[in-house]
Design an enzyme around this catalytic site. Structure first.
Site, PDB file in Angstrom:
ATOM      1  N   TYR A  33       0.829  -1.203   0.000  1.00  0.00           N
ATOM      2  CA  TYR A  33       0.000   0.000   0.000  1.00  0.00           C
ATOM      3  C   TYR A  33       0.859   1.246   0.000  1.00  0.00           C
ATOM      4  CZ  TYR A  33       0.803   0.994   5.002  1.00  0.00           C
ATOM      5  OH  TYR A  33       1.369   1.316   6.205  1.00  0.00           O
ATOM      6  N   ARG A  52       7.964   4.178  -4.824  1.00  0.00           N
ATOM      7  CA  ARG A  52       8.076   3.217  -3.710  1.00  0.00           C
ATOM      8  C   ARG A  52       7.072   2.075  -3.881  1.00  0.00           C
ATOM      9  NH1 ARG A  52       7.479   5.304   2.353  1.00  0.00           N
ATOM     10  NH2 ARG A  52       5.331   5.544   1.635  1.00  0.00           N
ATOM     11  N   ARG A 100      -7.835 -20.421  -2.223  1.00  0.00           N
ATOM     12  CA  ARG A 100      -6.760 -20.278  -1.240  1.00  0.00           C
ATOM     13  C   ARG A 100      -5.622 -21.275  -1.482  1.00  0.00           C
ATOM     14  NH1 ARG A 100      -5.214 -21.916   3.890  1.00  0.00           N
ATOM     15  NH2 ARG A 100      -4.281 -20.235   5.130  1.00  0.00           N
ATOM     16  N   GLU A 180      11.793   2.545  14.407  1.00  0.00           N
ATOM     17  CA  GLU A 180      10.913   3.618  13.914  1.00  0.00           C
ATOM     18  C   GLU A 180       9.623   3.622  14.719  1.00  0.00           C
ATOM     19  OE1 GLU A 180       9.773   2.895   9.786  1.00  0.00           O
ATOM     20  OE2 GLU A 180       9.842   0.743  10.136  1.00  0.00           O
ATOM     21  N   LEU A 205      10.956   1.385   7.251  1.00  0.00           N
ATOM     22  CA  LEU A 205      10.371   1.831   5.987  1.00  0.00           C
ATOM     23  C   LEU A 205      11.124   3.075   5.527  1.00  0.00           C
ATOM     24  CD1 LEU A 205       7.970   1.245   4.021  1.00  0.00           C
ATOM     25  CD2 LEU A 205       6.927   3.260   5.032  1.00  0.00           C
TER      26      LEU A 205
HETATM   27  N1  PMP Z   1       7.514   3.880   8.973  1.00  0.00           N
HETATM   28  C1  PMP Z   1       6.386   3.134   8.993  1.00  0.00           C
HETATM   29  C2  PMP Z   1       6.411   1.815   9.675  1.00  0.00           C
HETATM   30  C3  PMP Z   1       5.219   3.623   8.365  1.00  0.00           C
HETATM   31  O1  PMP Z   1       4.101   2.865   8.396  1.00  0.00           O
HETATM   32  C4  PMP Z   1       5.237   4.883   7.751  1.00  0.00           C
HETATM   33  C5  PMP Z   1       4.014   5.465   7.102  1.00  0.00           C
HETATM   34  N2  PMP Z   1       3.226   4.577   6.433  1.00  0.00           N
HETATM   35  C6  PMP Z   1       6.431   5.629   7.764  1.00  0.00           C
HETATM   36  C7  PMP Z   1       7.562   5.088   8.375  1.00  0.00           C
HETATM   37  C8  PMP Z   1       6.522   6.978   7.130  1.00  0.00           C
HETATM   38  O2  PMP Z   1       6.549   6.869   5.732  1.00  0.00           O
HETATM   39  P1  PMP Z   1       6.023   8.071   4.812  1.00  0.00           P
HETATM   40  O3  PMP Z   1       6.787   9.274   5.216  1.00  0.00           O
HETATM   41  O4  PMP Z   1       6.314   7.628   3.446  1.00  0.00           O
HETATM   42  O5  PMP Z   1       4.558   8.202   5.119  1.00  0.00           O
END
Ligand code: PMP
Length: 301
Positions: A33, A52, A100, A180, A205
């Site tokens: 997503y 991305r 499935r 994070e 991420l």
């Molecule tokens: N880390 C995680 C685990 C996230 O879910 C997100 C946002 N979806 C981010 C960092 C921040 O990413 P972005 O700045 O692309 O929204």
């Protein structure tokens, strides 16, 4: 009022927007997503989000699918149909529908769903006070660089934060270093003006907002250090914040019950927020889907 939702080639009223119970997104979380901010009726950082998305799909061996240039007109139509001035667009691509089976299906088209969420992303009341976070073990898998819908660990982290009366959770690895936030990247600013955030790897991420923030470091008179930082270092930092497409830069004023400096959003953090939002507004103006926007320039609180 019912939203218009995109499902597999059709723009439908949300009550008619449906996906099969045999969809692999539902059965296996076999889906990725994106969330893009919408400001003044334009989509901010659309190219970076679509790049991305393409990377996530490639890493998971999805079959070739819509290209970025095919997505953009669809995103604009969705924003226009929903008369969205400010908020978010959510895009989800699943590996499609099949009886499935753990094996990847052959000759099955991916399912694509997109919807909008109206939200005051700029005028967020939490910015005035900042948010509280607690730290929790990072129990996710080893490819956190891929933006999959396997978000149960993030939901558990957020639920634990709520249970402890905090606004969000920052996750830590086995060495006690922050990876994070539950749905955002995490940063601290030291007393010497160093902006510290974990380096890119499969453990986090690669946030699109993180890219914007790092571009603004010099303008904010800070020095960047991309490295792991510990829970203790975070608790004793001069400032702390998180970043995401839905919150831009969000001041963190309490970590595990410890006030960060005087417990108010830090001045460098607020400066970075202002710069980041202004950059997003400029970017959104290049992908305008509606009439020219009404989003005011951001100002430090
Ligand atoms: N880390 C995680 C685990 C996230 O879910 C997100 C946002 N979806 C981010 C960092 C921040 O990413 P972005 O700045 O692309 O929204």
């Amino acid at each position: 009022m019912s939203r218009t939702v995109y499902v597999n080639g059709e723009f439908l009223p949300e009550e008619n927007a449906k996906i099969s119970v045999f969809d692999r997104g539902f059965l296996f979380a076999d889906a990725v997503y994106e969330v893009c901010p919408v400001l003044g009726g334009g989509i901010a950082d659309a190219d970076a989000h679509l790049a991305r998305l393409a990377r996530s799909l490639k890493e998971l061996q999805f079959p070739d699918h819509y290209s970025a240039s095919e997505y953009l007109p669809l995103l604009k139509t969705l924003v226009r149909n929903n008369k969205l001035e400010e908020g978010l667009i959510y895009i989800q691509v699943t590996r499609g529908t099949q009886d499935r089976d753990f094996n990847f299906p052959q000759n099955t088209d991916p399912s694509v769903v997109m919807f909008t969420q109206a939200k005051n992303v700029v005028d967020n009341p939490q910015v005035k006070t900042g948010i509280s976070v607690v730290t929790v073990p990072d129990i996710r898998w080893q490819r956190c660089d891929i933006k999959t819908v396997g978000l149960l660990p993030a939901c558990l982290a957020k639920a634990e934060a709520t249970r402890q009366g905090a606004n969000d959770a920052w996750m830590h690895d086995n060495d006690g270093n922050i990876t994070e936030g539950s749905s955002n990247n995490a940063y601290i600013i030291t007393g010497e003006g160093k902006l510290v955030t974990r380096h890119l790897s499969n453990a986090i991420l690669h946030g699109i907002t993180r890219v914007s923030v790092l571009k603004l470091v010099e303008q904010a008179n800070l020095v960047l250090e991309e490295r792991p930082f510990s829970i203790a270092e975070a608790e004793n930092a001069a400032e702390a914040f998180s970043s995401s497409a839905s919150s831009f830069v969000m001041p963190v004023t309490t970590i595990n019950g410890n006030r960060i400096s005087d417990g108010k959003p830090g001045s460098n953090t607020l400066k970075l927020r202002e710069l980041c939002i202004n950059a997003a507004i400029q970017s959104a103006a290049t992908t305008q889907a509606t009439t020219p926007g009404r989003v005011a320039k951001a100002h430090s609180a």
